[in-house]
Design a protein around this motif. Structure first.
Motif, PDB file in Angstrom:
ATOM      1  N   GLY A  31     -30.335  18.938  39.498  1.00 45.56           N
ATOM      2  CA  GLY A  31     -30.726  17.596  39.071  1.00 45.56           C
ATOM      3  C   GLY A  31     -31.676  17.657  37.895  1.00 45.56           C
ATOM      4  O   GLY A  31     -31.790  18.681  37.217  1.00 45.56           O
ATOM      5  N   ASP A  32     -32.375  16.560  37.654  1.00 47.64           N
ATOM      6  CA  ASP A  32     -33.280  16.473  36.511  1.00 47.64           C
ATOM      7  C   ASP A  32     -34.642  17.063  36.875  1.00 47.64           C
ATOM      8  O   ASP A  32     -35.403  16.479  37.652  1.00 47.64           O
ATOM      9  N   THR A  33     -34.969  18.208  36.291  1.00 52.67           N
ATOM     10  CA  THR A  33     -36.228  18.886  36.607  1.00 52.67           C
ATOM     11  C   THR A  33     -37.432  18.256  35.917  1.00 52.67           C
ATOM     12  O   THR A  33     -38.562  18.694  36.144  1.00 52.67           O
ATOM     13  N   LEU A  34     -37.208  17.238  35.092  1.00 51.11           N
ATOM     14  CA  LEU A  34     -38.347  16.528  34.503  1.00 51.11           C
ATOM     15  C   LEU A  34     -39.163  15.834  35.594  1.00 51.11           C
ATOM     16  O   LEU A  34     -40.332  15.512  35.406  1.00 51.11           O
ATOM     17  N   ALA A  35     -38.544  15.634  36.747  1.00 52.49           N
ATOM     18  CA  ALA A  35     -39.233  14.998  37.876  1.00 52.49           C
ATOM     19  C   ALA A  35     -39.988  16.010  38.735  1.00 52.49           C
ATOM     20  O   ALA A  35     -40.612  15.626  39.726  1.00 52.49           O
ATOM     21  N   VAL A  36     -39.949  17.303  38.352  1.00 52.92           N
ATOM     22  CA  VAL A  36     -40.517  18.352  39.205  1.00 52.92           C
ATOM     23  C   VAL A  36     -41.728  19.013  38.560  1.00 52.92           C
ATOM     24  O   VAL A  36     -41.688  19.418  37.398  1.00 52.92           O
ATOM     25  N   VAL A  37     -42.795  19.125  39.341  1.00 50.90           N
ATOM     26  CA  VAL A  37     -43.966  19.921  38.959  1.00 50.90           C
ATOM     27  C   VAL A  37     -44.009  21.125  39.891  1.00 50.90           C
ATOM     28  O   VAL A  37     -44.033  20.969  41.114  1.00 50.90           O
ATOM     29  N   VAL A  38     -43.984  22.316  39.307  1.00 51.53           N
ATOM     30  CA  VAL A  38     -44.040  23.547  40.099  1.00 51.53           C
ATOM     31  C   VAL A  38     -45.493  23.996  40.206  1.00 51.53           C
ATOM     32  O   VAL A  38     -46.207  24.087  39.202  1.00 51.53           O
ATOM     33  N   ASN A  39     -45.933  24.258  41.438  1.00 52.46           N
ATOM     34  CA  ASN A  39     -47.296  24.722  41.703  1.00 52.46           C
ATOM     35  C   ASN A  39     -47.215  26.117  42.321  1.00 52.46           C
ATOM     36  O   ASN A  39     -46.629  26.285  43.393  1.00 52.46           O
ATOM     37  N   LEU A  40     -47.790  27.101  41.642  1.00 56.19           N
ATOM     38  CA  LEU A  40     -47.747  28.483  42.128  1.00 56.19           C
ATOM     39  C   LEU A  40     -49.073  28.877  42.763  1.00 56.19           C
ATOM     40  O   LEU A  40     -50.142  28.636  42.196  1.00 56.19           O
ATOM     41  N   GLN A  41     -48.989  29.512  43.926  1.00 53.87           N
ATOM     42  CA  GLN A  41     -50.174  30.065  44.577  1.00 53.87           C
ATOM     43  C   GLN A  41     -49.883  31.505  44.985  1.00 53.87           C
ATOM     44  O   GLN A  41     -48.832  31.787  45.566  1.00 53.87           O
ATOM     45  N   ASP A  42     -50.822  32.396  44.666  1.00 52.24           N
ATOM     46  CA  ASP A  42     -50.695  33.803  45.036  1.00 52.24           C
ATOM     47  C   ASP A  42     -51.310  33.995  46.423  1.00 52.24           C
ATOM     48  O   ASP A  42     -52.531  33.922  46.584  1.00 52.24           O
ATOM     49  N   VAL A  43     -50.471  34.254  47.418  1.00 47.00           N
ATOM     50  CA  VAL A  43     -50.967  34.369  48.795  1.00 47.00           C
ATOM     51  C   VAL A  43     -51.730  35.666  49.022  1.00 47.00           C
ATOM     52  O   VAL A  43     -52.417  35.813  50.039  1.00 47.00           O
ATOM     53  N   SER A  44     -51.618  36.606  48.080  1.00 45.00           N
ATOM     54  CA  SER A  44     -52.321  37.879  48.236  1.00 45.00           C
ATOM     55  C   SER A  44     -53.562  37.967  47.351  1.00 45.00           C
ATOM     56  O   SER A  44     -54.138  39.045  47.192  1.00 45.00           O
ATOM     57  N   ALA A  45     -53.978  36.847  46.774  1.00 43.89           N
ATOM     58  CA  ALA A  45     -55.120  36.842  45.855  1.00 43.89           C
ATOM     59  C   ALA A  45     -56.395  37.294  46.558  1.00 43.89           C
ATOM     60  O   ALA A  45     -56.639  36.956  47.723  1.00 43.89           O
ATOM     61  N   THR A  46     -57.213  38.053  45.840  1.00 43.94           N
ATOM     62  CA  THR A  46     -58.473  38.543  46.397  1.00 43.94           C
ATOM     63  C   THR A  46     -59.685  37.979  45.661  1.00 43.94           C
ATOM     64  O   THR A  46     -60.824  38.306  45.999  1.00 43.94           O
ATOM     65  N   THR A  47     -59.443  37.142  44.650  1.00 46.13           N
ATOM     66  CA  THR A  47     -60.534  36.511  43.905  1.00 46.13           C
ATOM     67  C   THR A  47     -60.307  35.009  43.874  1.00 46.13           C
ATOM     68  O   THR A  47     -59.177  34.530  44.077  1.00 46.13           O
ATOM     69  N   THR A  48     -61.374  34.260  43.603  1.00 41.73           N
ATOM     70  CA  THR A  48     -61.237  32.807  43.530  1.00 41.73           C
ATOM     71  C   THR A  48     -60.363  32.397  42.352  1.00 41.73           C
ATOM     72  O   THR A  48     -59.599  31.437  42.441  1.00 41.73           O
ATOM     73  N   GLU A  49     -60.478  33.158  41.244  1.00 44.87           N
ATOM     74  CA  GLU A  49     -59.641  32.839  40.084  1.00 44.87           C
ATOM     75  C   GLU A  49     -58.169  33.052  40.407  1.00 44.87           C
ATOM     76  O   GLU A  49     -57.309  32.250  40.051  1.00 44.87           O
ATOM     77  N   GLY A  50     -57.882  34.153  41.090  1.00 48.19           N
ATOM     78  CA  GLY A  50     -56.501  34.452  41.437  1.00 48.19           C
ATOM     79  C   GLY A  50     -55.920  33.485  42.449  1.00 48.19           C
ATOM     80  O   GLY A  50     -54.702  33.317  42.539  1.00 48.19           O
ATOM     81  N   ALA A  51     -56.810  32.845  43.217  1.00 45.11           N
ATOM     82  CA  ALA A  51     -56.352  31.896  44.231  1.00 45.11           C
ATOM     83  C   ALA A  51     -56.099  30.510  43.659  1.00 45.11           C
ATOM     84  O   ALA A  51     -55.517  29.657  44.337  1.00 45.11           O
ATOM     85  N   ASP A  52     -56.541  30.275  42.421  1.00 48.40           N
ATOM     86  CA  ASP A  52     -56.300  28.971  41.800  1.00 48.40           C
ATOM     87  C   ASP A  52     -54.803  28.727  41.639  1.00 48.40           C
ATOM     88  O   ASP A  52     -54.031  29.645  41.363  1.00 48.40           O
ATOM     89  N   THR A  53     -54.404  27.484  41.785  1.00 50.20           N
ATOM     90  CA  THR A  53     -52.998  27.116  41.644  1.00 50.20           C
ATOM     91  C   THR A  53     -52.632  26.955  40.174  1.00 50.20           C
ATOM     92  O   THR A  53     -53.370  26.337  39.405  1.00 50.20           O
TER      93      THR A  53
END
Length: 202
Positions: free
Chosen positions: A140-162
């Motif tokens: 479909g039309d991906t203009l309607a989609v926002v992808v949010n990535l999260q690293d589940v193995s992050a060990t720092t607060t910066e790495g845990a940011d989405t």
């Protein structure tokens, strides 16, 4: 015939929502979808109108409809307005994303925001967002989609940011009427304050 589309295209090019979006990406990122938010191409519009006039002379209604729809699609993309006739099925999207490298799981936060959990900092990247968007392209039309990535193995607060981005727009931009959603557990501003307090206490 359909001359109103020229006027609409010209008007659209003058609106803030139709101004050209900045280019983004590097040689290391995956192929990106064609980006929305660019001005309507007047040459393409003229070509469609000429084709419509030619089709009208021969009575080719299918060609008239096809070129009219193409112009309407161009204007919707310039206005950053998702095509409501091409919604993406949420379960089909999750199935399409599942085989991608680094992806652990995914879930829809709401009708626009897809949260994708990845394992490893190298997968928390704009390249991964591009691959997710390409996987959804045929649904479909991906203009309607926002992808949010999260690293589940992050060990720092910066790495845990989405890391978030609309599939067809630059980072920080959203489609027309698409609200910005905070996907982090902690607001980034509050996270910075906490880091500063922790540093000061050492």
């Amino acid at each position: 015939m359909q001359r109103w589309l020229i006027a609409a295209a010209v008007a659209c090019a003058t609106l803030t929502g139709c101004t050209e979006a900045p280019e983004e990406g590097t040689a290391n990122t995956a192929r990106r979808q064609k980006q929305a938010g660019h001005p309507v191409d007047p040459l393409a519009t003229s070509g469609h109108l000429a084709a419509i006039d030619a089709a009208a002379l021969t009575g080719d209604q299918r060609a008239i409809q096809a070129h009219t729809q193409a112009m309407q699609k161009d204007m919707l993309r310039a206005m950053r307005l998702p095509d409501a006739s091409r919604p993406i099925d949420h379960e089909a999207a999750r199935a399409a994303v599942r085989p991608l490298p680094g992806v652990r799981s995914s879930i829809w936060i709401d009708r626009n925001n897809l949260l994708v959990m990845v394992a490893g900092s190298r997968y928390r990247s704009t390249g991964t967002i591009d691959r997710v968007c390409l996987a959804l392209e045929l649904l479909g039309d991906t203009l309607a989609v926002v992808v949010n990535l999260q690293d589940v193995s992050a060990t720092t607060t910066e790495g845990a940011d989405t890391l978030s981005r609309n599939c067809q727009l630059a980072e920080g931009e959203r489609a027309l009427l698409q609200p910005k959603r905070q996907a982090d557990v902690l607001d980034p501003g509050l996270r910075r304050v906490l880091r500063a307090q922790q540093a000061a206490s050492k």
